[in-house]
Design an enzyme around this catalytic site. Structure first.
Site, PDB file in Angstrom:
ATOM      1  N   SER A 347       0.822  -1.195   0.000  1.00  0.00           N
ATOM      2  CA  SER A 347       0.000   0.000   0.000  1.00  0.00           C
ATOM      3  C   SER A 347       0.872   1.266   0.000  1.00  0.00           C
ATOM      4  O   SER A 347       1.652   1.469  -0.913  1.00  0.00           O
ATOM      5  CB  SER A 347      -0.955  -0.048   1.200  1.00  0.00           C
ATOM      6  N   ASP A 404      -8.776  -5.007  -6.155  1.00  0.00           N
ATOM      7  CA  ASP A 404      -8.238  -4.010  -5.222  1.00  0.00           C
ATOM      8  C   ASP A 404      -8.264  -2.621  -5.860  1.00  0.00           C
ATOM      9  O   ASP A 404      -7.493  -2.322  -6.774  1.00  0.00           O
ATOM     10  CB  ASP A 404      -6.809  -4.389  -4.838  1.00  0.00           C
ATOM     11  N   HIS A 469      -7.747  -5.651  -0.339  1.00  0.00           N
ATOM     12  CA  HIS A 469      -6.490  -4.922  -0.167  1.00  0.00           C
ATOM     13  C   HIS A 469      -5.628  -5.501   0.951  1.00  0.00           C
ATOM     14  O   HIS A 469      -4.478  -5.086   1.127  1.00  0.00           O
ATOM     15  CB  HIS A 469      -6.796  -3.454   0.131  1.00  0.00           C
TER      16      HIS A 469
END
Length: 538
Positions: A347, A404, A469
């Site tokens: 991320s 995602d 995610h």
């Protein structure tokens, strides 16, 4: 780095521009490793298939799981599951009752009877999959091929189908990131009054030793009265936070197996208020050294990412300076040896990993091979930045879940296929791509390994944004991925225990029931819960 749920729909070329009201009122529910609530888990219901095909696929996966021919690995109270054993008999009866209740034979007549499916070898395999410790085959010697697995050829021929050695390396680097999350969660506070003390990082690979803690600092801040209102969570407003570490392989046998001494830089995703605040600063700006560039399209990156990377703290160096200085020190310490530098992040950490790798590639005249393994990473810069990273010899493998949304922001919502077609047409016509001159003209970097949470036999096909995610979900999908035309392997080795613990509301109820029936103690797992604060577009 996380985002609020649900995500605002983005149509056409509309830029992602969250309102201040949203930032002030909504709470991000996309923590990468957040524990699903017990209430949600208790109210799970078996997904009703809309077609017979869906039901058959689901039950076929179940049959493969339980009919895998493996020798008994576990025993109950040192006694096999045997009908003649009093101890085994009660457990066998419990397992049989579970599957009789599922009415599998009525749904698909070709399914085996519960008595056959409940043999000791089937239940031992099931318990192994639901155990805490993943079980992998022995590590193969990478030897003279290590550069290939490190990306020297952009992983050509290794991704589809996924090479077994590369699969293990990708999962291993993902577990380095999980260690970063765990370390931050154990003590998130950082003092602005004195230099931070070294952190104890529990590495998944004991052949590596941590040599440096890394901190990221925001250039923005919240007023002091916010801390007065909520002193117990004052760390949420701190400008500097522990974000990762540098580690080096010190085990001779592992160095021999890998073919070189590996230096790892692992970076976690978004966890504090100010990190989320930086995430929404998605205007592109020139990176240092490019301010006076005469290029038509100078390299630019997201201003929030650059701020976290370059800003120093009160008593600590910036992330950029810490990474460069430590890598230089290690290169000098192991001068003459074959080295590699691997930067891995999830991320927000994936975005910072790209910035670190780009800077490292030019910090010395002769640098070891540099590779980035990113999980669920957002776009970081424009096409000129992507070209700069590639021209500097940095190899990037982006692991992307098709479901995602984080991998599609920041910037304009344009598919990679459309973006590539526009660039090819512009190149043929000898003109600049129209997208490249727009304020949010972001572009991905490197080679893509695409997985899909819908292909997992264990996850619900409508798994929520948080699950898609989640880092553990990513590792689960990589471990099961075989090829684009055969996405999930029946002999996947990674334990389901952590996935059930962290994403229980997104795991099919059938497997939750199995975990409960096997009396799997999920409460003893080392859970990683990252508090949520503000939403983020990336």
């Amino acid at each position: 780095m996380e985002i609020a749920r649900p995500i605002p729909a983005q149509n056409g070329l509309a830029a992602f521009q969250p309102s201040r009201a949203i930032l002030a009122s909504r709470v991000s529910r996309l923590n990468p490793l957040i524990r699903a609530s017990s209430a949600a888990t208790q109210t799970l219901a078996i997904e009703s298939s809309s077609t017979t095909t869906t039901t058959q696929i689901h039950l076929s996966n179940l049959e493969k799981l339980l009919q895998k021919q493996t020798p008994p690995l576990l025993q109950y109270n040192s006694q096999p599951l045997d009908k003649d054993s009093g101890n085994g008999s009660s457990r066998e009866k419990r397992f049989r009752n579970l599957f009789e209740g599922l009415n599998l034979e009525k749904i698909l007549p070709e399914m085996k009877a519960p008595e056959e499916m409940m043999s000791p070898r089937h239940m031992n395999r099931l318990q192994r999959l639901l155990s805490k410790s993943p079980e992998y085959s022995p590590r193969n010697n990478l030897g003279s091929r290590w550069r290939e697995y490190h990306g020297c050829n952009d992983w050509a021929g290794l991704l589809d189908p996924l090479d077994e050695n590369l699969r293990r390396e990708v999962v291993r680097y993902g577990e380095f990131i999980q260690a970063a999350y765990q370390t931050f969660n154990s003590n998130p506070a950082t003092s602005d009054d004195k230099a931070p003390l070294p952190r104890q990082v529990s590495l998944p690979d004991r052949s590596y030793n941590v040599t440096k803690s890394l901190y990221a600092t925001s250039s923005v801040g919240l007023p002091s009265w916010v801390d007065d209102l909520a002193p117990d969570i004052s760390w949420m407003t701190q400008r500097s936070s522990w974000i990762g570490y540098v580690a080096v392989c010190d085990d001779k046998r592992e160095i021999s197996r890998m073919g070189r001494r590996d230096i790892v830089i692992a970076l976690r995703g978004t966890a504090t208020c100010l990190e989320w605040a930086e995430n929404v600063r998605d205007v592109l700006e020139r990176i240092p050294g490019e301010e006076n560039s005469s290029q038509i399209q100078p390299a630019k990156v997201e201003s929030g990412f650059l701020s976290l990377y370059k800003t120093p703290g009160s008593n600590m160096a910036s992330l950029a300076k810490s990474v460069v200085e430590e890598v230089r020190r290690l290169m000098d310490l192991y001068k003459g040896e074959t080295l590699s530098i691997t930067v891995t992040g999830h991320s927000l950490g994936a975005a910072l990993a790209l910035l670190a790798a780009d800077e490292l590639s030019t910090c010395e005249p002769e640098m070891p091979p540099i590779a980035v393994f990113s999980f669920g990473g957002p776009r970081v810069g424009n096409r000129a930045f992507a070209n700069r990273v590639s021209n500097n010899g940095v190899k990037v493998l982006r692991i992307v879940n098709s479901q995602d949304v984080i991998t599609k922001v920041p910037g304009m919502f344009v598919s990679e296929e459309l973006d590539q077609k526009l660039r090819e047409n512009a190149k043929v016509a000898g003109v600049v791509n129209v997208l490249d001159n727009m304020p949010w003209a972001y572009s991905h970097v490197g080679t893509e390994l695409r997985v899909d949470s819908k292909m997992s036999p264990y996850l619900k096909p409508n798994a929520d944004v948080a699950c898609c995610h989640d880092l553990e979900a990513y590792l689960h999908l990589v471990d099961g991925f075989m090829a684009s035309d055969c996405p999930f392997r029946a002999n996947a080795k990674r334990s389901l225990a952590r996935l059930v613990d962290e994403q229980g509301s997104n795991v099919k109820k059938l497997y939750i029931s199995k975990a409960k029936d096997l009396r799997l103690n999920l409460d003893n797992l080392q859970a990683v819960t990252i508090p949520s604060c503000l939403p983020s577009p990336s």
